[in-house]
Design a protein around this motif. Structure first.
Motif, PDB file in Angstrom:
ATOM      1  N   GLU A 113       0.852  -1.191   0.000  1.00 27.95           N
ATOM      2  CA  GLU A 113       0.000   0.000   0.000  1.00 27.95           C
ATOM      3  C   GLU A 113       0.889   1.242   0.000  1.00 27.95           C
ATOM      4  O   GLU A 113       0.647   2.195  -0.741  1.00 27.95           O
ATOM      5  CB  GLU A 113      -0.896   0.032   1.249  1.00 27.95           C
ATOM      6  N   GLU A 143      -3.793   5.513  -1.067  1.00 31.83           N
ATOM      7  CA  GLU A 143      -2.910   4.400  -0.725  1.00 31.83           C
ATOM      8  C   GLU A 143      -2.170   4.672   0.579  1.00 31.83           C
ATOM      9  O   GLU A 143      -1.928   3.764   1.372  1.00 31.83           O
ATOM     10  CB  GLU A 143      -1.915   4.127  -1.855  1.00 31.83           C
ATOM     11  N   HIS A 146      -4.488   3.741   3.187  1.00 29.51           N
ATOM     12  CA  HIS A 146      -4.572   2.292   3.389  1.00 29.51           C
ATOM     13  C   HIS A 146      -3.412   1.796   4.262  1.00 29.51           C
ATOM     14  O   HIS A 146      -3.614   1.006   5.184  1.00 29.51           O
ATOM     15  CB  HIS A 146      -4.559   1.544   2.052  1.00 29.51           C
ATOM     16  N   GLU A 238     -10.837   1.347  -3.760  1.00 21.66           N
ATOM     17  CA  GLU A 238     -10.371   0.458  -4.817  1.00 21.66           C
ATOM     18  C   GLU A 238     -11.264   0.521  -6.053  1.00 21.66           C
ATOM     19  O   GLU A 238     -10.775   0.439  -7.180  1.00 21.66           O
ATOM     20  CB  GLU A 238     -10.366  -0.970  -4.257  1.00 21.66           C
TER      21      GLU A 238
HETATM   22 FE   LIG Z   1      -4.640   0.310  -1.568  1.00 20.72          FE
END
Ligand SMILES: [Fe+2]
Ligand SMILES: [Fe+2]
Lengths: 520, 90
Positions: A113, A143, A146, A238
């Motif tokens: 990530e 990201e 995440h 996503e």
């Molecule tokens: Fe991701």
């Protein structure tokens, strides 16, 4: 403010107009430096773009909406994480074997990530078109979110269980973590078009449903409300990323017919790279979730063969065909998880998580889900290992395995048409011999050997003496190379890895919860 | 056989109304329920209509709110203030 003094207030902009102002309105043609100099990475991959204005925005999410909804997602997630911690949710999962999926996730997936955050920040900088650039930049921020939410959520488990204390250090060193690491660094060291094709399309659109849908649903089924929440929270971003991936591929293909062979080669390469990476997910689904939702084979059928098949049918109008070796993946679907779990059963003393022989009830499930292969090829091996274990001779493989030069997985996969024979392929390059687990991995090497001869293969590195802490003296009496490598990994030796039934995690679980360490 | 598109949501109170709206507007849609997740498949095309959601959820709904509970989807996307469409083909 330029509000009109009299008359009607200005008409509210439509979503389309609003987004066009954000993406097209904020881009400009440079004047005192040429556009080619400002965007030097846009051409070297051979992709020809004639008109960036033809870019179709997937999801018109303007900045105000982006921050509003992302903020809302975060509030939801952290409320659940709080409740989970306050309720000692870590003790409500199916059993402590489940925790090992989190160890693998935190050390093997969360660093990706962060890699994606870096990769999309670079892609956003390198695209000439403002629409593509903005989508990539938003993804870069997603990201990072995440990586952070996963570290925050799983850090709670780290207070109670082994193997989760130093994920980034491990990611850069540990043998099996070089599989995800090399995968992602392969993508990041390509150009911007290959990077987004690899990550946004081949990985996120075609393959990540296999990780996040059945596995996260499995986390919920195993009582882990914290993980399912960060998983689905990430997955809500996503959908936007997947759509970006599809848009990028369509855009490239529409811009110039000469782009097709380049894109097809990337689709072939990144399908196979991603599929090999998912061997870890296959084993998580079939072996590491004490309560199972669906088998790897079923998930592959649903998410790749069915949903992925529909996608490739749609792309056929651009001349795109199914990725090469998808037929091999289909042949392997009844073997992949069993072969991979077997590898980790062998080497779990050198891993940061535990393995075990499935219980009888679990083997029954595996027989049902894999009627053609499990009883014939894999059950006898587990029964043998179980007997050895009962005699106090739990098998640990003390020899290091040969790794595939491309995917870096130990060479344990079998021939596409013979599940009893290990598959070996090799190539010669500059007086050296290189080894591969499959035709897919060999093809990737053969196309860009200069890239893959540089692979940092953990086993080679161990044998070359590069995996010891500074100051280690291999000539000292009683020198134990394996122990020294595990210290270099910063493993808590004897506690992070090894047989689950002998583990401190299991002992603690039973003491703290009063429940059996194996729930089945 | 027409290839399916799909959309999947987290299971919760908001998505209950959304899934009801989708099944109302897409006669051919099928709903599969998993732990914490609901997946709706439809052959070829699936439309999510703002008005249908608003009728069921009892308040104004901005289709971009779908992002909050979305898990995954497949298909090409057409998006406006009133409709969110997934489809294969042009
Ligand atoms: Fe991701
Ligand atoms: Fe390989």
């Amino acid at each position: 403010m330029n509000m009109p003094i009299s008359g009607k207030p200005p008409k509210k902009l439509s979503l389309k107009e609003n987004y066009a102002l954000l993406t097209r309105g904020l881009g400009w043609e440079t004047s005192y430096e040429s556009m080619d100099k400002v965007f030097p990475q846009c051409d070297f991959e051979g992709i020809k773009i004639h008109d960036w204005d033809k870019w179709e925005d997937p999801f018109r999410l303007t900045m105000d909406a982006y921050w509003k909804y992302q903020g809302e997602k975060e509030r939801k997630l952290y409320a659940i994480v709080d409740a989970f911690q306050q309720n000692n949710g870590q003790f409500n999962v199916s059993d402590a074997r489940y925790i090992n999926t989190l160890k693998l996730f935190l050390t093997g997936v969360s660093p990706l990530e962060y890699g994606a955050h870096r990769g999309f920040a670079m892609a956003g900088r390198n695209f000439k078109g403002a629409g593509a650039s903005i989508a990539a930049q938003m993804q870069a921020i997603d990201e990072l979110r995440h990586a952070q939410t996963q570290a925050h959520t799983i850090s709670h488990y780290n207070k109670f269980f082994h193997g989760m204390h130093d994920p980034i250090h491990m990611f850069d060193r540990v043998w099996y973590l070089s599989v995800p690491k090399s995968y992602f660094e392969d993508a990041m060291t390509a150009g911007p078009f290959e990077f987004v094709t690899a990550i946004s399309f081949s990985f996120e659109y075609v393959l990540t449903n296999l990780l996040f849908m059945p596995f996260m649903s499995g986390a919920a089924f195993n009582g882990d409300m914290a993980t399912v929440t960060f998983g689905f929270s990430a997955q809500s971003d996503e959908s936007r990323h997947m759509t970006l991936g599809l848009e990028v591929v369509k855009f490239i293909l529409e811009q110039d017919p000469a782009n097709l062979p380049i894109v097809q080669r990337w689709l072939d390469k990144w399908f196979w790279r991603g599929y090999r990476l998912l061997a870890l997910v296959a084993m998580m689904m079939d072996y590491m979730l004490p309560k199972r939702v669906m088998s790897w084979s079923e998930a592959w059928g649903m998410y790749f063969e069915q949903n992925g098949g529909a996608l490739f049918n749609d792309l056929a109008r651009y001349g795109v065909r199914m990725p090469k070796y998808h037929d091999v993946a289909a042949k392997e679907k009844d073997r992949l998880s069993h072969e991979t779990w077997g590898i980790f059963y062998n080497y779990t003393h050198a891993a940061g998580f535990h393995t075990w022989v499935p219980e009888e009830g679990e083997m029954k499930w595996l027989s049902e889900k894999y009627p053609a292969t499990f009883d014939k090829h894999y059950r006898p091996r587990f029964e043998y290992w179980r007997d050895q274990q009962k005699k106090g001779e739990r098998f640990y493989n003390k020899t290091l395995p040969m790794l595939c030069q491309t995917c870096q997985i130990p060479m344990g996969f079998t021939e596409p048409d013979d599940p009893t024979k290990i598959c070996y392929r090799e190539s010669h390059y500059r007086d050296n011999k290189f080894h591969f687990c499959s035709d897919g991995c060999k093809d990737i090497f053969d196309f860009e050997p200069e890239k893959y001869v540089q692979s940092w293969l953990p086993v080679h590195q161990v044998y070359q003496g590069n995996c010891f802490r500074p100051g280690t003296d291999p000539t000292a009496p009683g020198f134990d190379p394996l122990l020294e490598v595990l210290k270099y990994y910063n493993f808590n030796v004897g506690k992070d890895g090894g047989e689950y039934l002998d583990s401190e995690d299991k002992k603690h679980w039973e003491q703290w919860t009063g429940k059996p360490g194996v729930s089945i | 056989m027409t290839d399916s598109v799909f959309i999947a949501f987290q299971t919760n109170d908001d998505t209950r109304a959304i899934v009801e709206a989708i099944t109302h507007d897409n006669a051919a849609a099928t709903v599969a329920r998993f732990p914490a997740m609901v997946k709706v498949d439809a052959p070829g095309r699936l439309v999510v209509r703002r008005e249908s959601i608003e009728e069921r959820i009892g308040r104004d709904f901005d289709l971009r709110e779908l992002h909050l509970n979305l898990i995954s989807l497949s298909g090409n996307i057409e998006e406006s203030e009133d409709e969110f469409v997934l489809h294969w083909g042009n």
